[in-house]
Motif scaffolding. Structure first.
Motif, short mmCIF file in Angstrom:
data_model
loop_
_atom_site.label_atom_id
_atom_site.label_comp_id
_atom_site.label_asym_id
_atom_site.label_seq_id
_atom_site.Cartn_x
_atom_site.Cartn_y
_atom_site.Cartn_z
N GLY A 159 0.79 -1.22 0.00
CA GLY A 159 0.00 0.00 0.00
C GLY A 159 0.82 1.27 0.00
N THR A 160 1.90 1.31 -0.77
CA THR A 160 2.74 2.50 -0.82
C THR A 160 2.17 3.55 -1.76
N THR A 161 1.70 3.11 -2.93
CA THR A 161 1.07 4.03 -3.89
C THR A 161 -0.23 3.41 -4.37
N TYR A 162 -1.05 4.22 -5.04
CA TYR A 162 -2.33 3.72 -5.55
C TYR A 162 -2.11 2.69 -6.65
N GLY A 163 -1.07 2.88 -7.45
CA GLY A 163 -0.77 1.92 -8.50
C GLY A 163 -0.34 0.58 -7.93
N ASN A 164 0.50 0.61 -6.90
CA ASN A 164 0.93 -0.63 -6.26
C ASN A 164 -0.25 -1.34 -5.61
N MET A 165 -1.14 -0.58 -5.00
CA MET A 165 -2.33 -1.16 -4.38
C MET A 165 -3.18 -1.89 -5.43
N ASN A 210 -11.68 11.83 -8.93
CA ASN A 210 -12.26 13.07 -9.44
C ASN A 210 -11.27 13.83 -10.32
N GLN A 211 -9.99 13.45 -10.26
CA GLN A 211 -9.00 14.02 -11.16
C GLN A 211 -7.88 13.01 -11.39
N ALA A 212 -7.25 13.08 -12.55
CA ALA A 212 -6.19 12.14 -12.89
C ALA A 212 -4.92 12.48 -12.11
N PHE A 213 -4.11 11.45 -11.82
CA PHE A 213 -2.84 11.65 -11.13
C PHE A 213 -1.90 10.50 -11.47
N ASP A 214 -0.63 10.64 -11.12
CA ASP A 214 0.35 9.58 -11.35
C ASP A 214 0.17 8.52 -10.27
N VAL A 215 -0.36 7.37 -10.63
CA VAL A 215 -0.71 6.36 -9.63
C VAL A 215 0.52 5.72 -8.98
N TYR A 216 1.69 5.86 -9.61
CA TYR A 216 2.90 5.27 -9.03
C TYR A 216 3.72 6.28 -8.22
N LYS A 217 3.28 7.52 -8.21
CA LYS A 217 3.96 8.53 -7.41
C LYS A 217 3.11 9.02 -6.24
N LYS A 218 1.81 8.94 -6.38
CA LYS A 218 0.92 9.44 -5.33
C LYS A 218 0.84 8.42 -4.20
N PRO A 219 1.28 8.77 -2.99
CA PRO A 219 1.22 7.83 -1.86
C PRO A 219 -0.22 7.50 -1.50
N PHE A 220 -0.44 6.25 -1.15
CA PHE A 220 -1.77 5.82 -0.71
C PHE A 220 -1.87 5.94 0.81
N PHE A 221 -2.87 6.66 1.26
CA PHE A 221 -3.18 6.68 2.69
C PHE A 221 -4.62 7.13 2.86
N LEU A 222 -5.28 6.56 3.86
CA LEU A 222 -6.68 6.89 4.13
C LEU A 222 -6.76 8.11 5.03
#
Length: 222
Positions: A159-165, A210-222
């Motif tokens: 769960g480090t980035t949205y892409g990895n998730m 709601n907007q596009a982003f780099d899924v491998y750079k954006k950290p995933f956290f709730l």
């Protein structure tokens, strides 16, 4: 709807989580604001008497009012749930992890974004797919395969980035074939509502925002 409660008093700095694990379906869209011509729906316990909850309602209730500085994560484990929040962008990812953001903004110009906040959704499958159940999580009772995969991705450190998730969740589902059970039962309600037919298990978790982003750079956290 209980969803109204989630948004009460929402302000900058808040982090909201909406989780649904249950039945989902589709119904014909007549307004022209769906790419595939269908609205996605949730089927709560009382849907036979109160009706299904349509994606337009979900978007209007928990997405569009989201204020600047607030964050919403939706985790929706249901059949036909790919775009169930009606968010403007869908991350179309292949099995190698390559992706493009598809623009799902309605041609009618109807606003489906937020009021400045950030909304991201993980869903159990694509709009034309069904979601299965699995006993691999508790070893005793069946749970949603996507919910199981989501938990596994976090517990195993993916769960480090949205892409990895997203990649980890899809990999877990592909490798849990032997533990899948109840998928036919889960899909039956969708077949009855849409007049479709049951086929083999095809399930790939989806990511919308709601907007596009780099899924491998954006950290995933709730």
């Amino acid at each position: 709807m209980a969803m109204y409660w989630l948004m009460q008093g929402c302000q900058a700095g808040d982090s909201l989580v909406f989780h649904y694990s249950g039945h989902g379906s589709q119904q014909r869209n007549y307004t022209g604001d769906e790419v595939d011509g269908f609205d996605e729906t949730l089927c709560p316990l009382d849907f036979e008497t109160q009706g299904m909850i349509v994606d337009d309602e979900i978007n209007a209730t928990i997405v569009r009012p989201l204020p600047a500085g607030a964050r919403l994560h939706a985790i929706v484990d249901a059949c036909h749930s790919g775009t169930v929040l009606d968010l403007p962008y869908l991350c179309r990812m292949d099995r190698n992890g390559n992706y493009v953001w598809e623009d799902h903004r309605p041609r009618s110009g109807v606003w489906k974004g937020t009021n400045g906040g950030e909304a991201i959704s993980f869903s159990g499958c694509d709009d034309d797919q069904t979601s299965a159940d699995t006993s691999a999580l508790s070893k005793i009772t069946s749970t949603g395969a996507m919910t199981y995969a989501f938990i596994q991705a976090i517990e195993r450190g993916h769960g480090t980035t949205y892409g990895n998730m997203l990649n980890a969740m899809r990999s877990t589902i592909r490798n849990t074939d032997n533990g899948v059970g109840g998928g036919i039962v889960t899909s039956l309600i969708s077949m009855l509502l849409t007049g479709g037919s049951l086929g083999g298990l095809r399930q790939e978790p989806q990511l919308t925002a709601n907007q596009a982003f780099d899924v491998y750079k954006k950290p995933f956290f709730l």
